[in-house]
Motif scaffolding. Structure first.
Motif, mmCIF file in Angstrom:
data_model
loop_
_atom_site.group_PDB
_atom_site.id
_atom_site.type_symbol
_atom_site.label_atom_id
_atom_site.label_comp_id
_atom_site.label_asym_id
_atom_site.label_seq_id
_atom_site.Cartn_x
_atom_site.Cartn_y
_atom_site.Cartn_z
ATOM 1 N N ASP A 95 0.866 -1.170 0.000
ATOM 2 C CA ASP A 95 0.000 0.000 0.000
ATOM 3 C C ASP A 95 0.904 1.221 0.000
ATOM 4 O OD1 ASP A 95 0.805 0.407 2.717
ATOM 5 O OD2 ASP A 95 -0.871 -0.799 3.436
ATOM 6 N N ASP A 96 0.372 2.402 0.292
ATOM 7 C CA ASP A 96 1.187 3.617 0.254
ATOM 8 C C ASP A 96 2.256 3.675 1.347
ATOM 9 O OD1 ASP A 96 -0.136 4.534 -1.961
ATOM 10 O OD2 ASP A 96 -1.519 5.818 -0.830
ATOM 11 N N LEU A 97 2.150 2.814 2.357
ATOM 12 C CA LEU A 97 3.079 2.867 3.481
ATOM 13 C C LEU A 97 4.019 1.664 3.567
ATOM 14 C CD1 LEU A 97 0.574 4.041 6.252
ATOM 15 C CD2 LEU A 97 2.076 5.473 4.838
ATOM 16 N N GLN A 98 3.623 0.529 3.021
ATOM 17 C CA GLN A 98 4.361 -0.711 3.249
ATOM 18 C C GLN A 98 4.866 -1.332 1.946
ATOM 19 O OE1 GLN A 98 2.390 -3.202 6.505
ATOM 20 N NE2 GLN A 98 0.669 -2.209 5.457
ATOM 21 N N SER A 99 6.048 -1.924 2.027
ATOM 22 C CA SER A 99 6.582 -2.655 0.880
ATOM 23 C C SER A 99 7.403 -3.842 1.376
ATOM 24 C CB SER A 99 7.445 -1.741 0.002
ATOM 25 O OG SER A 99 8.555 -1.262 0.729
ATOM 26 N N VAL A 100 7.534 -4.845 0.524
ATOM 27 C CA VAL A 100 8.333 -6.031 0.816
ATOM 28 C C VAL A 100 9.196 -6.340 -0.402
ATOM 29 C CG1 VAL A 100 6.739 -7.054 2.491
ATOM 30 C CG2 VAL A 100 6.490 -7.594 0.062
ATOM 31 N N PHE A 101 10.278 -7.070 -0.168
ATOM 32 C CA PHE A 101 11.097 -7.502 -1.296
ATOM 33 C C PHE A 101 11.649 -8.888 -1.018
ATOM 34 C CE2 PHE A 101 14.295 -5.505 1.411
ATOM 35 C CZ PHE A 101 15.326 -6.432 1.362
ATOM 36 N N LEU A 102 12.001 -9.568 -2.094
ATOM 37 C CA LEU A 102 12.675 -10.857 -2.046
ATOM 38 C C LEU A 102 13.763 -10.805 -3.105
ATOM 39 C CD1 LEU A 102 12.800 -13.794 -0.977
ATOM 40 C CD2 LEU A 102 11.260 -14.404 -2.845
ATOM 41 N N GLY A 103 14.974 -11.178 -2.724
ATOM 42 C CA GLY A 103 16.079 -11.089 -3.676
ATOM 43 C C GLY A 103 17.039 -12.246 -3.541
ATOM 44 N N GLY A 104 17.872 -12.408 -4.552
ATOM 45 C CA GLY A 104 18.889 -13.447 -4.543
ATOM 46 C C GLY A 104 20.174 -12.929 -5.146
ATOM 47 N N GLN A 105 21.295 -13.518 -4.712
ATOM 48 C CA GLN A 105 22.601 -13.127 -5.231
ATOM 49 C C GLN A 105 23.412 -14.378 -5.524
ATOM 50 O OE1 GLN A 105 25.101 -10.861 -2.539
ATOM 51 N NE2 GLN A 105 26.534 -10.366 -4.161
#
Length: 183
Positions: A95-105
């Motif tokens: 939403d306008d306040l929250q974010s999530v991420f998933l990443g790999g290296q």
């Protein structure tokens, strides 16, 4: 909007300092040493693209050559350098306040710290790690939670004594919380 970058680079380094646990020099103790000149050159590609209004993806890859340009090891690969790396990340704005991420290296294998003559068959192994995070932003404040090495897989960034395979492990899974204010 989508963005894509391509970079070709060359860097000549003189007097780079490396801590050597086992030195090819005439010392029998551990020490910091200035290395002979090294040239790093390569290609890096990265990009970011929206998938939807809330979902975006990003990725980068790098091919790198790091070789001594003078001294006793002229033409040999620089130790402790992964010649290929790649990252990928998915970012979702809840939403306008929250974010999530998933990443790999991904890091390709690299030479042990004492393999200046490039003859050791043993290498620091190639590795893949993942991370995830959550951010809450409001009124210039950001609260964040990041989990590095999400799957708690073994990873290494330093190794010495090639013949014995002495690897220094990186931290396993690490959870970090942060609070910051933007002024």
């Amino acid at each position: 909007p989508a963005a894509f970058n391509a970079r070709v680079f060359r860097q000549n380094t003189v007097n780079e300092i490396l801590y050597l646990d086992f030195t090819p020099f005439d010392f029998d103790y551990c020490c910091n040493r200035n290395l002979d000149p090294v040239r790093r050159q390569g290609l890096e590609l990265d990009g970011k693209a929206p998938v939807t209004d809330r979902l975006s993806v990003s990725a980068s890859i790098q091919a790198l050559s790091a070789k001594f340009t003078a001294g006793a090891y002229q033409g040999k690969q620089r130790v402790l350098v992964s010649p290929r790396t790649a990252t990928a990340r998915v970012h979702y704005k809840m939403d306008d306040l929250q974010s999530v991420f998933l990443g790999g290296q991904y890091l390709s294998s690299s030479r042990f710290s004492d393999d200046f003559d490039n003859t050791c068959a043993t290498r620091i192994p190639a590795q893949v790690t993942m991370d995830a995070g959550y951010n809450f932003d409001k009124d210039g404040w950001r609260m964040g939670l990041v989990i590095s090495n999400l799957m708690d897989k073994p990873s290494y960034s330093y190794a010495y004594v090639c013949n014995y395979g002495a690897l220094y492990p990186n931290d396993g899974r690490v959870i970090r919380a942060s609070l910051s204010k933007q002024f």
